[in-house]
Scaffold this active site. Sequence first.
Site, PDB file in Angstrom:
ATOM      1  N   CYS A 164       0.779  -1.241   0.000  1.00 31.46           N
ATOM      2  CA  CYS A 164       0.000   0.000   0.000  1.00 31.46           C
ATOM      3  C   CYS A 164       0.815   1.299   0.000  1.00 31.46           C
ATOM      4  CB  CYS A 164      -0.951   0.002   1.190  1.00 31.46           C
ATOM      5  SG  CYS A 164      -2.252  -1.228   1.031  1.00 31.46           S
ATOM      6  N   HIS A 303      -2.693   7.848   1.987  1.00 33.32           N
ATOM      7  CA  HIS A 303      -3.226   6.534   1.616  1.00 33.32           C
ATOM      8  C   HIS A 303      -4.268   6.104   2.649  1.00 33.32           C
ATOM      9  CE1 HIS A 303      -3.767   2.480   0.373  1.00 33.32           C
ATOM     10  NE2 HIS A 303      -3.473   2.073   1.591  1.00 33.32           N
ATOM     11  N   ASN A 336     -10.013   0.532  -0.475  1.00 31.50           N
ATOM     12  CA  ASN A 336      -8.548   0.622  -0.448  1.00 31.50           C
ATOM     13  C   ASN A 336      -7.988  -0.136  -1.656  1.00 31.50           C
ATOM     14  OD1 ASN A 336      -5.808   0.164  -0.019  1.00 31.50           O
ATOM     15  ND2 ASN A 336      -6.019  -0.324   2.152  1.00 31.50           N
TER      16      ASN A 336
END
Length: 389
Positions: A164, A303, A336
Amino acid sequence: MVTVEDVRKAQRAEGPATVMAIGTATPPNCVDQSTYPDFYFRITNSEHKAELKEKFQRMCDKSMIKKRYMYLTEEILKENPSVCEYMAPSLDARQDMVVVEVPKLGKEAATKAIKEWGQPKSKITHLVFCTTSGVDMPGADYQLTKLLGLRPSVKRLMMYQQGCFAGGTVLRLAKDLAENNKGARVLVVCSEITAVTFRGPSDTHLDSLVGQALFGDGAAAIIVGADPVPEVEKPLFELVSAAQTILPDSDGAIDGHLREVGLTFHLLKDVPGLISKNIEKALTEAFQPLGISDWNSIFWIAHPGGPAILDQVELKLSLKPEKLRATRHVLSEYGNMSSACVLFILDEMRRKSAEEGLKTTGEGLEWGVLFGFGPGLTVETVVLHSLCT
Protein backbone atom coordinates in the site's frame (compact mmCIF):
# COMPACT_ATOMS: atom_id res chain seq x y z
CA MET A 1 37.56 18.86 -24.78
CA VAL A 2 34.20 17.91 -23.22
CA THR A 3 34.36 16.99 -19.51
CA VAL A 4 32.25 14.49 -17.62
CA GLU A 5 30.73 17.48 -15.77
CA ASP A 6 29.63 18.97 -19.11
CA VAL A 7 28.05 15.68 -20.13
CA ARG A 8 26.25 15.36 -16.78
CA LYS A 9 24.94 18.90 -17.00
CA ALA A 10 23.60 18.29 -20.49
CA GLN A 11 21.93 15.07 -19.33
CA ARG A 12 19.99 16.68 -16.49
CA ALA A 13 16.69 18.55 -16.60
CA GLU A 14 16.58 22.19 -15.47
CA GLY A 15 13.41 22.28 -13.38
CA PRO A 16 11.59 19.97 -10.97
CA ALA A 17 9.60 16.92 -12.01
CA THR A 18 5.92 17.62 -12.58
CA VAL A 19 2.78 15.51 -12.82
CA MET A 20 1.43 16.32 -16.29
CA ALA A 21 -1.62 14.08 -16.56
CA ILE A 22 -3.62 11.54 -14.54
CA GLY A 23 -5.89 8.70 -15.67
CA THR A 24 -7.84 6.12 -13.64
CA ALA A 25 -9.76 2.92 -14.38
CA THR A 26 -11.76 0.26 -12.53
CA PRO A 27 -13.32 -3.05 -13.56
CA PRO A 28 -17.01 -2.67 -14.56
CA ASN A 29 -18.29 -4.87 -11.70
CA CYS A 30 -19.40 -2.54 -8.87
CA VAL A 31 -20.02 -3.97 -5.39
CA ASP A 32 -22.35 -2.31 -2.87
CA GLN A 33 -20.71 -2.37 0.58
CA SER A 34 -23.99 -2.62 2.52
CA THR A 35 -24.99 -5.90 0.82
CA TYR A 36 -21.47 -7.28 0.38
CA PRO A 37 -21.47 -9.44 3.58
CA ASP A 38 -24.50 -11.38 2.28
CA PHE A 39 -22.81 -11.96 -1.08
CA TYR A 40 -19.43 -12.80 0.47
CA PHE A 41 -20.73 -15.39 2.93
CA ARG A 42 -23.00 -16.94 0.29
CA ILE A 43 -20.34 -17.25 -2.44
CA THR A 44 -17.79 -18.72 0.02
CA ASN A 45 -20.36 -21.26 1.36
CA SER A 46 -19.96 -19.81 4.85
CA GLU A 47 -23.53 -18.84 5.70
CA HIS A 48 -23.52 -21.26 8.66
CA LYS A 49 -20.93 -18.99 10.36
CA ALA A 50 -23.60 -16.56 11.60
CA GLU A 51 -21.51 -14.94 14.35
CA LEU A 52 -18.59 -14.34 12.01
CA LYS A 53 -20.95 -12.88 9.42
CA GLU A 54 -22.30 -10.41 11.99
CA LYS A 55 -18.72 -9.42 12.80
CA PHE A 56 -17.97 -8.93 9.09
CA GLN A 57 -21.17 -6.89 8.66
CA ARG A 58 -19.97 -4.57 11.46
CA MET A 59 -16.54 -4.27 9.78
CA CYS A 60 -18.19 -3.29 6.50
CA ASP A 61 -20.56 -0.84 8.23
CA LYS A 62 -17.64 0.87 10.01
CA SER A 63 -15.41 0.92 6.92
CA MET A 64 -16.78 4.27 5.61
CA ILE A 65 -16.84 2.60 2.18
CA LYS A 66 -20.00 2.88 0.06
CA LYS A 67 -18.88 0.82 -2.90
CA ARG A 68 -15.92 -0.95 -4.48
CA TYR A 69 -15.06 -2.31 -7.90
CA MET A 70 -13.96 -5.91 -8.35
CA TYR A 71 -12.80 -8.02 -11.26
CA LEU A 72 -14.09 -11.11 -9.40
CA THR A 73 -17.75 -11.56 -10.31
CA GLU A 74 -20.10 -14.26 -9.04
CA GLU A 75 -19.60 -16.19 -12.31
CA ILE A 76 -15.79 -16.11 -12.05
CA LEU A 77 -15.88 -17.20 -8.40
CA LYS A 78 -18.26 -20.09 -9.18
CA GLU A 79 -15.84 -21.26 -11.88
CA ASN A 80 -12.93 -21.08 -9.37
CA PRO A 81 -14.18 -22.63 -6.10
CA SER A 82 -10.62 -22.94 -4.72
CA VAL A 83 -10.40 -19.12 -4.61
CA CYS A 84 -13.50 -19.05 -2.38
CA GLU A 85 -12.16 -21.43 0.26
CA TYR A 86 -10.23 -20.06 3.23
CA MET A 87 -6.87 -21.72 2.58
CA ALA A 88 -7.12 -23.90 -0.52
CA PRO A 89 -4.17 -24.18 -2.94
CA SER A 90 -5.31 -21.69 -5.59
CA LEU A 91 -2.28 -19.73 -6.78
CA ASP A 92 -2.48 -21.07 -10.35
CA ALA A 93 -6.11 -19.98 -10.72
CA ARG A 94 -5.33 -16.55 -9.26
CA GLN A 95 -2.20 -16.06 -11.37
CA ASP A 96 -4.09 -17.00 -14.56
CA MET A 97 -6.45 -14.10 -13.86
CA VAL A 98 -4.11 -11.36 -12.68
CA VAL A 99 -1.31 -11.92 -15.21
CA VAL A 100 -3.83 -10.95 -17.91
CA GLU A 101 -6.07 -8.49 -16.06
CA VAL A 102 -3.46 -6.33 -14.25
CA PRO A 103 -1.80 -5.01 -17.46
CA LYS A 104 -5.23 -4.74 -19.13
CA LEU A 105 -6.64 -2.49 -16.40
CA GLY A 106 -3.34 -0.58 -16.39
CA LYS A 107 -3.75 0.04 -20.11
CA GLU A 108 -7.18 1.64 -19.55
CA ALA A 109 -5.78 4.11 -17.01
CA ALA A 110 -2.64 4.79 -19.10
CA THR A 111 -4.68 5.49 -22.24
CA LYS A 112 -6.65 8.18 -20.36
CA ALA A 113 -3.48 9.76 -18.96
CA ILE A 114 -1.78 9.81 -22.38
CA LYS A 115 -4.90 11.39 -23.92
CA GLU A 116 -4.92 14.17 -21.31
CA TRP A 117 -1.18 14.73 -21.73
CA GLY A 118 -1.84 15.29 -25.44
CA GLN A 119 1.53 14.11 -26.73
CA PRO A 120 2.28 11.09 -28.95
CA LYS A 121 3.05 7.96 -26.92
CA SER A 122 6.33 7.65 -28.83
CA LYS A 123 7.57 10.46 -26.55
CA ILE A 124 7.31 8.21 -23.47
CA THR A 125 10.90 7.39 -22.52
CA HIS A 126 10.38 5.44 -19.27
CA LEU A 127 7.72 3.15 -17.82
CA VAL A 128 7.31 2.41 -14.11
CA PHE A 129 4.75 -0.32 -13.42
CA CYS A 130 3.66 -1.25 -9.91
CA THR A 131 1.39 -4.05 -8.68
CA THR A 132 0.99 -6.24 -5.63
CA SER A 133 -1.29 -8.54 -7.65
CA GLY A 134 0.67 -11.55 -8.89
CA VAL A 135 4.11 -11.88 -10.51
CA ASP A 136 5.27 -13.03 -13.95
CA MET A 137 8.20 -12.94 -16.41
CA PRO A 138 8.40 -10.96 -18.56
CA GLY A 139 6.42 -8.72 -16.24
CA ALA A 140 3.32 -6.54 -16.41
CA ASP A 141 5.62 -3.70 -17.59
CA TYR A 142 6.47 -5.72 -20.72
CA GLN A 143 2.82 -6.67 -21.29
CA LEU A 144 1.73 -3.03 -21.00
CA THR A 145 4.48 -1.90 -23.39
CA LYS A 146 3.02 -4.33 -25.94
CA LEU A 147 -0.63 -3.45 -25.20
CA LEU A 148 0.00 0.30 -25.58
CA GLY A 149 2.40 -0.02 -28.51
CA LEU A 150 5.21 1.85 -26.73
CA ARG A 151 8.66 1.93 -28.31
CA PRO A 152 10.70 -1.24 -27.69
CA SER A 153 13.48 1.01 -26.35
CA VAL A 154 11.28 2.39 -23.54
CA LYS A 155 13.20 2.02 -20.25
CA ARG A 156 11.11 -0.17 -17.96
CA LEU A 157 11.05 -0.59 -14.21
CA MET A 158 8.80 -3.29 -12.69
CA MET A 159 7.81 -3.13 -9.02
CA TYR A 160 6.12 -6.24 -7.64
CA GLN A 161 4.84 -6.96 -4.11
CA GLN A 162 5.38 -3.53 -2.55
CA GLY A 163 1.93 -3.08 -1.04
CA CYS A 164 0.00 0.00 0.00
CA PHE A 165 2.88 2.50 0.35
CA ALA A 166 3.96 2.13 -3.29
CA GLY A 167 1.85 4.98 -4.69
CA GLY A 168 4.43 7.19 -2.98
CA THR A 169 7.35 5.04 -4.16
CA VAL A 170 6.45 5.39 -7.83
CA LEU A 171 6.37 9.18 -7.51
CA ARG A 172 9.79 9.14 -5.83
CA LEU A 173 11.26 7.01 -8.62
CA ALA A 174 9.56 8.96 -11.41
CA LYS A 175 10.87 12.22 -9.92
CA ASP A 176 14.46 10.94 -10.00
CA LEU A 177 14.09 9.60 -13.54
CA ALA A 178 12.55 12.82 -14.87
CA GLU A 179 15.03 15.18 -13.20
CA ASN A 180 18.15 13.20 -14.11
CA ASN A 181 17.27 12.54 -17.75
CA LYS A 182 16.65 15.66 -19.84
CA GLY A 183 13.46 15.37 -21.87
CA ALA A 184 12.35 12.19 -20.06
CA ARG A 185 8.62 11.50 -19.98
CA VAL A 186 7.81 8.79 -17.46
CA LEU A 187 4.58 6.81 -17.65
CA VAL A 188 3.74 5.54 -14.16
CA VAL A 189 1.07 2.85 -13.73
CA CYS A 190 -0.27 1.28 -10.52
CA SER A 191 -2.72 -1.56 -11.18
CA GLU A 192 -4.25 -3.64 -8.40
CA ILE A 193 -6.71 -6.55 -8.49
CA THR A 194 -7.93 -8.31 -5.32
CA ALA A 195 -8.11 -11.74 -7.01
CA VAL A 196 -4.82 -12.54 -5.22
CA THR A 197 -6.15 -11.83 -1.71
CA PHE A 198 -9.82 -12.89 -1.95
CA ARG A 199 -10.66 -15.93 0.19
CA GLY A 200 -13.36 -17.27 2.48
CA PRO A 201 -13.66 -16.25 6.15
CA SER A 202 -11.95 -17.85 9.15
CA ASP A 203 -12.61 -17.45 12.88
CA THR A 204 -8.88 -17.58 13.57
CA HIS A 205 -7.65 -15.06 10.97
CA LEU A 206 -9.64 -11.88 11.50
CA ASP A 207 -7.02 -9.65 9.86
CA SER A 208 -7.77 -11.48 6.59
CA LEU A 209 -11.41 -10.53 7.10
CA VAL A 210 -10.40 -6.88 7.54
CA GLY A 211 -8.81 -7.05 4.07
CA GLN A 212 -11.99 -8.58 2.61
CA ALA A 213 -13.94 -5.59 4.00
CA LEU A 214 -11.56 -2.91 2.69
CA PHE A 215 -9.80 -3.86 -0.55
CA GLY A 216 -11.01 -2.91 -4.02
CA ASP A 217 -9.64 -3.02 -7.58
CA GLY A 218 -8.35 -0.06 -9.55
CA ALA A 219 -5.57 1.26 -11.76
CA ALA A 220 -4.12 4.76 -11.96
CA ALA A 221 -1.60 6.22 -14.38
CA ILE A 222 0.31 9.49 -14.46
CA ILE A 223 2.78 11.15 -16.81
CA VAL A 224 5.78 12.70 -15.04
CA GLY A 225 8.33 15.01 -16.67
CA ALA A 226 10.45 18.09 -15.97
CA ASP A 227 10.63 21.30 -18.06
CA PRO A 228 7.10 21.13 -19.55
CA VAL A 229 6.79 22.30 -23.15
CA PRO A 230 4.98 25.68 -22.98
CA GLU A 231 1.48 25.75 -24.53
CA VAL A 232 1.70 21.96 -25.11
CA GLU A 233 2.05 20.32 -21.69
CA LYS A 234 0.04 21.54 -18.69
CA PRO A 235 1.65 20.51 -15.39
CA LEU A 236 -0.70 19.86 -12.44
CA PHE A 237 1.71 19.41 -9.50
CA GLU A 238 5.46 19.73 -8.93
CA LEU A 239 7.24 16.92 -7.05
CA VAL A 240 9.46 18.84 -4.64
CA SER A 241 10.94 16.14 -2.41
CA ALA A 242 10.42 12.47 -1.62
CA ALA A 243 11.49 10.33 1.34
CA GLN A 244 11.00 6.78 2.57
CA THR A 245 11.36 5.46 6.11
CA ILE A 246 10.70 2.33 8.17
CA LEU A 247 8.84 3.21 11.37
CA PRO A 248 10.49 2.27 14.69
CA ASP A 249 9.11 -0.75 16.59
CA SER A 250 6.89 -1.75 13.69
CA ASP A 251 8.35 -5.11 12.64
CA GLY A 252 5.57 -7.36 11.40
CA ALA A 253 2.91 -4.64 11.69
CA ILE A 254 1.75 -5.34 8.12
CA ASP A 255 2.85 -8.51 6.32
CA GLY A 256 1.83 -10.16 3.09
CA HIS A 257 2.97 -13.62 2.00
CA LEU A 258 2.57 -15.08 -1.49
CA ARG A 259 1.94 -18.81 -1.05
CA GLU A 260 0.08 -21.68 -2.73
CA VAL A 261 -3.11 -20.25 -1.25
CA GLY A 262 -2.56 -16.82 -2.85
CA LEU A 263 -1.47 -13.64 -1.08
CA THR A 264 -2.21 -13.81 2.65
CA PHE A 265 -2.46 -10.63 4.61
CA HIS A 266 -1.54 -10.10 8.27
CA LEU A 267 -2.01 -7.09 10.56
CA LEU A 268 -0.08 -7.87 13.70
CA LYS A 269 0.02 -4.61 15.64
CA ASP A 270 -1.74 -1.34 16.24
CA VAL A 271 -1.17 0.04 12.73
CA PRO A 272 -3.22 3.28 13.13
CA GLY A 273 -1.40 3.98 16.42
CA LEU A 274 2.04 3.38 14.92
CA ILE A 275 1.32 5.69 11.99
CA SER A 276 -0.22 8.51 14.05
CA LYS A 277 2.63 8.30 16.59
CA ASN A 278 5.30 8.79 13.91
CA ILE A 279 3.60 10.96 11.31
CA GLU A 280 4.58 14.33 12.77
CA LYS A 281 8.28 13.44 12.60
CA ALA A 282 7.94 12.59 8.89
CA LEU A 283 6.08 15.86 8.27
CA THR A 284 8.61 17.95 10.20
CA GLU A 285 11.55 16.46 8.30
CA ALA A 286 9.82 17.09 4.96
CA PHE A 287 8.55 20.62 5.61
CA GLN A 288 11.22 22.16 7.87
CA PRO A 289 13.25 23.29 4.82
CA LEU A 290 10.14 25.18 3.63
CA GLY A 291 9.48 26.77 7.02
CA ILE A 292 6.07 25.09 7.29
CA SER A 293 4.81 23.69 10.60
CA ASP A 294 1.04 24.33 10.40
CA TRP A 295 -0.40 21.08 9.03
CA ASN A 296 -3.72 22.77 8.28
CA SER A 297 -1.98 25.18 5.88
CA ILE A 298 -1.12 22.38 3.40
CA PHE A 299 -3.27 20.08 1.24
CA TRP A 300 -3.44 16.38 2.11
CA ILE A 301 -3.30 13.15 0.11
CA ALA A 302 -2.97 10.20 2.51
CA HIS A 303 -3.23 6.53 1.62
CA PRO A 304 -6.56 5.51 3.18
CA GLY A 305 -5.50 2.18 4.68
CA GLY A 306 -8.78 2.27 6.58
CA PRO A 307 -10.93 4.80 8.47
CA ALA A 308 -9.12 4.21 11.79
CA ILE A 309 -5.78 5.39 10.31
CA LEU A 310 -7.38 8.58 8.96
CA ASP A 311 -9.21 9.27 12.24
CA GLN A 312 -6.05 8.89 14.33
CA VAL A 313 -3.91 11.02 11.99
CA GLU A 314 -6.60 13.72 12.04
CA LEU A 315 -6.73 13.62 15.84
CA LYS A 316 -2.96 13.55 16.38
CA LEU A 317 -2.30 16.55 14.10
CA SER A 318 -5.50 18.47 14.96
CA LEU A 319 -6.43 18.51 11.28
CA LYS A 320 -9.63 20.24 10.21
CA PRO A 321 -12.14 17.68 8.85
CA GLU A 322 -11.95 19.12 5.31
CA LYS A 323 -8.21 18.35 5.11
CA LEU A 324 -8.87 14.66 4.40
CA ARG A 325 -11.97 15.25 2.24
CA ALA A 326 -10.42 13.99 -1.02
CA THR A 327 -8.85 11.02 0.78
CA ARG A 328 -12.11 10.01 2.48
CA HIS A 329 -14.06 10.51 -0.76
CA VAL A 330 -11.85 8.02 -2.63
CA LEU A 331 -12.05 5.50 0.24
CA SER A 332 -15.84 5.83 0.21
CA GLU A 333 -16.21 5.44 -3.58
CA TYR A 334 -13.54 2.79 -4.28
CA GLY A 335 -12.26 1.20 -1.05
CA ASN A 336 -8.55 0.62 -0.45
CA MET A 337 -6.93 0.01 -3.86
CA SER A 338 -3.44 -0.39 -2.43
CA SER A 339 -0.78 1.51 -4.44
CA ALA A 340 -3.31 3.11 -6.82
CA CYS A 341 -5.21 4.96 -4.06
CA VAL A 342 -3.06 8.07 -3.67
CA LEU A 343 -3.08 8.67 -7.43
CA PHE A 344 -6.90 8.45 -7.44
CA ILE A 345 -6.88 11.04 -4.61
CA LEU A 346 -4.49 13.28 -6.58
CA ASP A 347 -6.95 13.09 -9.50
CA GLU A 348 -9.97 13.79 -7.27
CA MET A 349 -8.22 16.82 -5.72
CA ARG A 350 -7.22 18.53 -8.96
CA ARG A 351 -10.72 17.92 -10.46
CA LYS A 352 -12.58 19.24 -7.42
CA SER A 353 -10.22 22.25 -7.16
CA ALA A 354 -10.99 23.16 -10.79
CA GLU A 355 -14.75 22.56 -10.37
CA GLU A 356 -14.89 24.83 -7.33
CA GLY A 357 -12.91 27.54 -9.12
CA LEU A 358 -10.03 27.42 -6.64
CA LYS A 359 -6.81 29.09 -7.73
CA THR A 360 -4.56 26.01 -7.47
CA THR A 361 -4.80 22.27 -8.12
CA GLY A 362 -4.22 21.71 -4.37
CA GLU A 363 -7.55 23.01 -3.04
CA GLY A 364 -6.34 26.60 -3.51
CA LEU A 365 -3.24 26.01 -1.35
CA GLU A 366 0.38 26.14 -2.49
CA TRP A 367 2.06 23.24 -0.66
CA GLY A 368 0.88 19.72 0.11
CA VAL A 369 1.86 16.26 1.24
CA LEU A 370 1.26 12.80 -0.19
CA PHE A 371 1.64 9.86 2.19
CA GLY A 372 1.92 6.16 1.43
CA PHE A 373 1.67 3.64 4.30
CA GLY A 374 2.29 -0.10 3.95
CA PRO A 375 4.20 -3.27 4.82
CA GLY A 376 7.31 -2.72 6.91
CA LEU A 377 5.78 -0.54 8.36
CA THR A 378 7.01 1.69 5.55
CA VAL A 379 6.05 5.32 5.03
CA GLU A 380 6.60 7.32 1.83
CA THR A 381 6.41 11.12 2.17
CA VAL A 382 6.19 13.24 -0.99
CA VAL A 383 6.11 17.05 -0.86
CA LEU A 384 3.96 18.54 -3.62
CA HIS A 385 3.72 22.09 -4.94
CA SER A 386 0.41 22.85 -6.60
CA LEU A 387 0.03 24.87 -9.80
CA CYS A 388 -2.66 27.15 -11.20
CA THR A 389 -5.92 25.45 -12.17
